[in-house]
Design an enzyme around this catalytic site. Structure first.
Site, mmCIF file in Angstrom:
data_model
loop_
_atom_site.group_PDB
_atom_site.id
_atom_site.type_symbol
_atom_site.label_atom_id
_atom_site.label_comp_id
_atom_site.label_asym_id
_atom_site.label_seq_id
_atom_site.Cartn_x
_atom_site.Cartn_y
_atom_site.Cartn_z
ATOM 1 N N ASN A 48 0.853 -1.190 0.000
ATOM 2 C CA ASN A 48 0.000 0.000 0.000
ATOM 3 C C ASN A 48 0.889 1.239 0.000
ATOM 4 O O ASN A 48 2.111 1.130 0.047
ATOM 5 C CB ASN A 48 -0.972 -0.035 1.187
ATOM 6 C CG ASN A 48 -0.237 -0.055 2.501
ATOM 7 O OD1 ASN A 48 0.418 0.919 2.882
ATOM 8 N ND2 ASN A 48 -0.306 -1.186 3.217
ATOM 9 N N HIS A 49 0.265 2.389 -0.028
ATOM 10 C CA HIS A 49 1.022 3.636 -0.229
ATOM 11 C C HIS A 49 1.567 4.258 1.055
ATOM 12 O O HIS A 49 2.106 5.360 1.023
ATOM 13 C CB HIS A 49 0.147 4.682 -0.930
ATOM 14 C CG HIS A 49 -0.179 4.312 -2.345
ATOM 15 N ND1 HIS A 49 0.771 4.167 -3.313
ATOM 16 C CD2 HIS A 49 -1.370 4.042 -2.939
ATOM 17 C CE1 HIS A 49 0.199 3.836 -4.449
ATOM 18 N NE2 HIS A 49 -1.100 3.745 -4.251
#
Ligand code: CTP
Length: 402
Positions: A196-197
């Site tokens: 994920n970011h």
């Protein structure tokens, strides 16, 4: 600032302190002025350089400088400065200011190894430490004249950290704070992962803020970032690794802050070798990971404060309320990931913080560090509130654990 080749690094310390909102009154010894033009420091500090007991327009510059300081930082500190300060000699503006101040004092020695290891310097440093002076560094590294060894000025980050620590109320002193950060990476094969970011910046900000407030801090992080000063860092990659490292340490923690973006699902099988495209699009079967925070909620001990994050893109308050209740938390920091300047990757964040009593604290877009300060202010309040032990604030209704 004393006379040492490391004086040029003090310029960076000065600039960074001014950037952080400090008012910096620069004092240079005669030796320092041989290494650095006073005009440089005057231009970067908050006021012109003070260099003499006699030339200043102020008739008693040492006492006024000493009195108005919240902290005095000597960067770099030479062997002579340490000796004079330990002996109580006050024959120039810097040493007189050091004797006249009641503020915390930090000295950052820089000298050749032989001088640093000389018994006189060793004794002087021991004397200063015994009197409560904070000594930052030196470290091992390159010295003047191409020499190598102990005596190199501590890194700017370490000096700034010590300064900030000296300026911050120690409302978490004696507490162990466990923080997580970053986004976990769940491998598909030896070269690919599901991730994920999350940048890990918010978790790191909380860890550093907790350390400046006097806590012993462990940061379990999945982010690939340089370790911050003053914090024990445990690097992990997957949700399973984070689970092991967090649960191992949670029982002895007074506060746990789960700022990490932990994968909810991981590939059920990890290919031993790289999956080649010739086989066509692979079918990836996922399986759930352990919800670490929910597990912490089941295992929490009385008095432990548990803080979660809620990453949302819609229905922020509902999501936060549900997660706070389901995971038996004291606080939840809800992030609207779609808000400008908030969430993943940014240096700023905006959040709504909910406590177990149903109170909301709205934090408009601000630095991640300031959000960390607000959250830990709430945590410190919970820790100190009589009878607000975590176990009674929001007790788990099921389970138990160790
Ligand atoms: N969390 C955790 N372990 C997981 C998933 C999440 O400890 N396997 C923690 C996060 O660190 C965060 C909180 O739970 O503090 C909420 O995470 P979030 O992703 O917002 O919510 P989820 O509980 O995963 O629920 P959903 O995916 O439905 O939003």
């Amino acid at each position: 600032m004393c006379g040492s080749i490391a004086a040029y690094k003090a310029v960076d310390v000065c600039r960074r302190l001014v950037d952080a909102g400090c008012h910096v009154a620069p004092v240079m010894t005669a030796g320092a002025a041989r290494f650095l033009g006073p005009a440089t420091l005057s231009a970067l500090a908050s006021e012109p350089v003070h260099a003499s007991l006699w030339a200043d327009t102020d008739p008693v510059p040492h006492t006024s400088l000493g009195r108005r300081a919240d902290v005095v930082v000597v960067v770099p500190a030479t062997a002579t400065l340490l000796a004079k300060y330990a002996a109580g000699i006050a024959d120039d503006l810097l040493t007189a200011t050091l004797l006249a101040t009641r503020a915390p004092v930090i000295v950052c020695p820089a000298m050749h190894t032989e001088m640093w290891e000389h018994p006189a310097t060793v004794d002087n440093v021991a004397t200063l430490r015994r009197r409560g002076v904070v000594v930052v560094g030196p470290v091992v590294g390159r010295l003047a004249g191409g020499d190598e060894g102990a005596g190199r000025l501590a890194g700017v980050e370490d000096i700034l950290f010590a300064t900030e620590r000296a300026l911050t109320a120690k409302d978490l002193a004696g507490r162990h704070v466990l923080v997580t950060g970053g986004g976990t990476r769940e491998p598909l094969d030896p070269v690919r992962f599901l991730g994920n970011h999350s940048s890990g910046k918010q978790g790191e900000a909380i860890a550093v803020e907790a350390a400046t407030r006097g806590a012993t801090v462990t940061l379990v992080t999945a982010a690939d970032r340089p370790p911050p000063a003053g914090v024990e860092v445990v690097a992990v990659a997957t949700a399973a690794e984070m689970e092991v490292e967090v649960l191992r340490r949670a029982a002895s923690a007074d506060v746990v802050v789960m700022a990490a973006a932990v994968a909810d699902f991981r590939p059920a099988t990890v290919a031993e070798h790289k999956v080649h495209k010739a086989g066509g699009p692979p079918e990836v079967v996922l399986e759930p990971t352990v919800d670490i925070l929910a597990e912490l909620g089941r295992r929490r001990h009385p008095g432990q404060v548990l803080v979660g994050f809620a990453a949302e893109t819609a229905d922020l308050r509902e999501g936060a309320q549900r997660k706070l209740k389901e995971k038996h938390l004291d606080l939840i920091v809800a992030n609207d990931l779609t808000a400008p300047g908030a969430g993943f990757g940014h240096d700023t964040n905006a959040a709504s913080v909910l406590d177990a009593a149903g109170n909301w604290t709205e934090v408009a877009r601000t630095s991640k560090r300031r959000l960390a300060s607000i959250v830990l202010g709430l945590v410190a309040g919970l820790l100190s509130a009589q009878g607000l032990a975590a176990g009674t604030a929001n007790p788990p209704t099921t389970g138990g654990g160790t």
